[in-house]
Write an enzyme that holds these catalytic residues in place. Structure first.
Site, PDB file in Angstrom:
ATOM      1  CG  HIS A  50      30.705 -20.048  28.842  1.00 38.83           C
ATOM      2  ND1 HIS A  50      29.806 -19.014  28.912  1.00 38.83           N
ATOM      3  CD2 HIS A  50      30.391 -20.758  27.733  1.00 38.83           C
ATOM      4  CE1 HIS A  50      28.978 -19.082  27.867  1.00 38.83           C
ATOM      5  NE2 HIS A  50      29.324 -20.139  27.143  1.00 38.83           N
ATOM      6  CD  GLU A  72      30.363 -16.762  31.549  1.00 35.19           C
ATOM      7  OE1 GLU A  72      30.575 -17.337  30.471  1.00 35.19           O
ATOM      8  OE2 GLU A  72      29.230 -16.599  32.025  1.00 35.19           O
ATOM      9  CG  ASN A 376      55.890 -36.425  57.320  1.00 32.02           C
ATOM     10  OD1 ASN A 376      54.904 -36.011  57.912  1.00 32.02           O
ATOM     11  ND2 ASN A 376      56.497 -37.540  57.650  1.00 32.02           N
TER      12      ASN A 376
END
Length: 647
Positions: A50, A72, A376
């Site tokens: 909003h 919204e 990793n």
């Protein structure tokens, strides 16, 4: 009249700052929906969407406004229970956030990349459905809005309020009118008259979600104001308070300060710290020469007071430069989620100590090392779900990313519960790539073998992929930690997991250092690089054909005699003790070396001053500082010494 060009640039920058904050909230909370779709999280998402919608509409960024409007709508139905949270909904919200990031980048660069949100708009509409209800009866509502006195975006906030009201009805009038609002020709209060079918409570609720709105009061109005020029009536403020006492001044107010100004302040404080130490030394010298002198006693009291004030100022400036490491950590949950899905693994990321603060100069560099370690851990550490089940592990692997302060350092741990590092495979790959030879590999300790993962060009991946296999990721980790003057420790247990630990200085501008003597000169070794100090006998030092080493707790540590390193800078009248040797064991990244010095002093806080190009050979020196007695001490560049001697 206001300078419209300067204002436009100001509002543009403020919009980008606010958009970045709201996008971070959207991504963080959306990722949280996958595990816990509670109402609080959905409310936070709704407010962020909003807010971004309102500010983008006020600035005329239509694509961003349209996309956040649909988000919204979807979030509104999520919080009312009309739509159930599902992986499809989460994925759509994440894709929307990615698209918003691209659109915001277009705003930042001023270049239209051609991003089109239409397909995603249709997807989101299909998820929440179009509201099909009969039009309600409409009434004229009067919204009285008061902004916080400290608001610096009055025009933007006023138009966010107008946009919020226009979503539920038709704007009839504003007092003062829109032109006056745009020119900010009002204090902090304005009114909006809107014809709407929603209740006064609903309209008030929408307006109160706008940032920097101090109060809002909505009532049904019998008629709109007679004239747009009518004076603005005093709004009804709830709860009431004396007009002489501004509201909410005690809440968290912030001022955005240019980074260059902060750096300049830091430099000035550094100069002040140096002079404070010098003045204290002079006052002490005078007191010893003229004992009992009343004037000198008063000078010492004043110097002590100035010292306390300077220390407080220094601490405040350092804190002002600090940022929570959450600004770095917030990048990783999405990356871990997406990469785990592409690798077909089930992985959860736990983050701890995200509120730990660190200097902005450090925070700008630390992101890449953490990113490579996490990648990793996902690719090499965490096993596939079926394999984890066969070895009596939960299908879902866990990576814990944590940060904490220890004295003047920040310690970052990245720990996984995967299979650990296969030490024999690492050594075999290192031999295969020509990094070490077979006899060296056979003679290596377990820790030395583990540290091979940082060697350039080494990878244990069977195939090259988008994630790994080229042997450059861990090399980047090492380079960045060296750049910061930090250290890396690696601990691994076969079948149980691996932990990487970074130890970094809190700031790069003012450091704590250990004063050491080399010949008749004073040098400073940064505390963040020191592992321990030792007093050894000359006979304990073992001599190899081209180097000297010392066995420290079972580990062979190469030695560097700083007299030899700094030859030409050491006074001839200083002679080394015939037997005793002071050794400062220092480290950078994964490497360790023992620095042989002639004497040890105490710890001291020092301000780093860079050396100019006219200083000649500065090999092994990172800067200088001024001590309390006015002498200059050189700061040892542990990074250069360690990397060259340990190579």
């Amino acid at each position: 009249m206001m300078d419209s060009g300067n204002d436009t640039e100001q509002y543009h920058d403020l919009f980008l700052q606010e958009a970045t904050e709201q996008l971070e909230i959207l991504e963080r909370e959306t990722l949280g929906l996958e595990s816990d779709a509670d109402l609080t999280r959905v409310q936070a998402l709704f407010r962020a969407a909003h807010t971004l919608k309102g500010s983008s509409r006020a600035m005329g960024f239509v694509k961003i406004a349209d996309l956040t409007h649909e988000m919204e709508n979807l979030l509104d139905r999520l919080r009312t229970g009309e739509v159930r949270c599902s992986p499809t909904v989460v994925q759509a919200l994440l894709e929307a956030n990615d698209l918003l990031s691209d659109l915001t980048e277009d705003v930042r660069t001023g270049v239209d990349s051609g991003v089109n949100p239409q397909h995603l708009l249709e997807t989101i509409r299909s998820l929440h459905g179009e509201a099909a209800s009969r039009p309600p009866s409409r009434r004229l509502m009067r919204a009285q809005v008061a902004l916080e006195p400290s608001c610096v975006m009055k025009f933007v906030r006023a138009f966010m309020a107008i946009n919020a009201a226009s979503e539920v009805g038709e704007i009839v009038e504003c007092v003062p009118d829109r032109a006056a609002l745009e020119e900010e020709q009002f204090d902090s209060e304005f009114e909006i008259y809107v014809m709407t079918g929603v209740s006064a409570a609903e309209l008030q609720k929408r307006l109160q979600t706008i940032p920097e709105v101090a109060s809002c009061h909505v009532t049904e109005s019998a008629a709109q104001p007679e004239s747009p020029q009518a004076p603005l009536p005093a709004p009804v403020l709830e709860p009431s308070a004396p007009s002489s006492s501004p509201k909410r001044l005690d809440t968290g107010q912030t001022v955005r300060v240019d980074v260059a100004r902060m750096d300049e302040l830091m430099n000035l404080v550094g100069e002040l710290v140096i002079d404070r130490t010098r003045v204290a030394q002079l006052a002490s010298s005078l007191a010893s020469r003229f004992p009992g002198d009343e004037a000198i006693d008063q000078v010492q009291e004043t110097v002590a007071h100035i010292g306390r004030i300077t220390a407080g100022l220094q601490e405040s400036i350092l804190k002002a430069r600090m940022l929570p490491i959450e600004t770095v950590f917030s990048r990783f949950p999405r990356m871990v989620r997406d990469l785990a899905q592409s690798l077909k693994k089930e992985v959860g990321l736990e983050m701890r100590g995200a509120d730990t603060e660190i200097d902005r100069s450090v925070i700008e560099i630390i992101g890449d090392p953490i990113l490579h370690i996490l990648r990793n851990s996902l690719d090499h550490g965490i096993e596939p779900p079926d394999l984890r089940e066969r070895v009596d592990k939960p299908r879902r692997g866990t990576i814990v990313l944590s940060a904490r302060h220890i004295e003047n350092q920040i310690v970052i741990d990245i720990e996984d519960d995967g299979g650990g590092i296969d030490i024999e495979r690492v050594k075999a790959k290192a031999v295969e790539r020509g990094i070490i030879d077979s006899p060296t590999a056979a003679a290596m300790t377990e820790q030395e073998a583990v540290n091979l993962v940082f060697a350039s060009g080494l990878s244990t991946a069977a195939d090259v992929s988008d994630v790994s296999g080229r042997g450059v990721g861990m090399d980047i980790v090492k380079a960045n930690i060296q750049r910061l003057g930090g250290m890396i420790d690696v601990q691994t247990r076969p079948g149980r997991g691996t932990r990487f630990t970074f130890r970094l200085p809190l700031t790069l501008a003012i450091i704590r250092g250990l004063l050491v003597r080399v010949g008749s000169g004073a040098y400073v070794v940064p505390i963040s690089n020191i592992v321990e100090t030792l007093l050894v006998r000359e006979r304990e030092i073992q001599r190899l054909p081209d180097s000297e080493v010392l066995v420290v707790r079972g580990t062979i540590t190469p030695l560097v005699r700083l007299r030899s390193w700094f030859r030409g800078r050491i006074a001839d009248d200083a002679v080394e003790d015939s037997d005793k040797r002071y050794v400062v064991v220092a480290g950078v990244a994964d490497q360790r070396v023992g620095l042989i010095v002639d004497g040890l002093g105490g710890e001291q806080e020092v301000v780093i001053k860079s050396l100019g190009s006219n200083c000649g050979d500065t090999r092994g020196i990172s800067g200088a500082t001024i001590l309390g007695d006015g002498t200059v001490a050189l700061i040892v560049d542990v990074n250069e010494v360690v990397t060259k001697e340990a190579a």
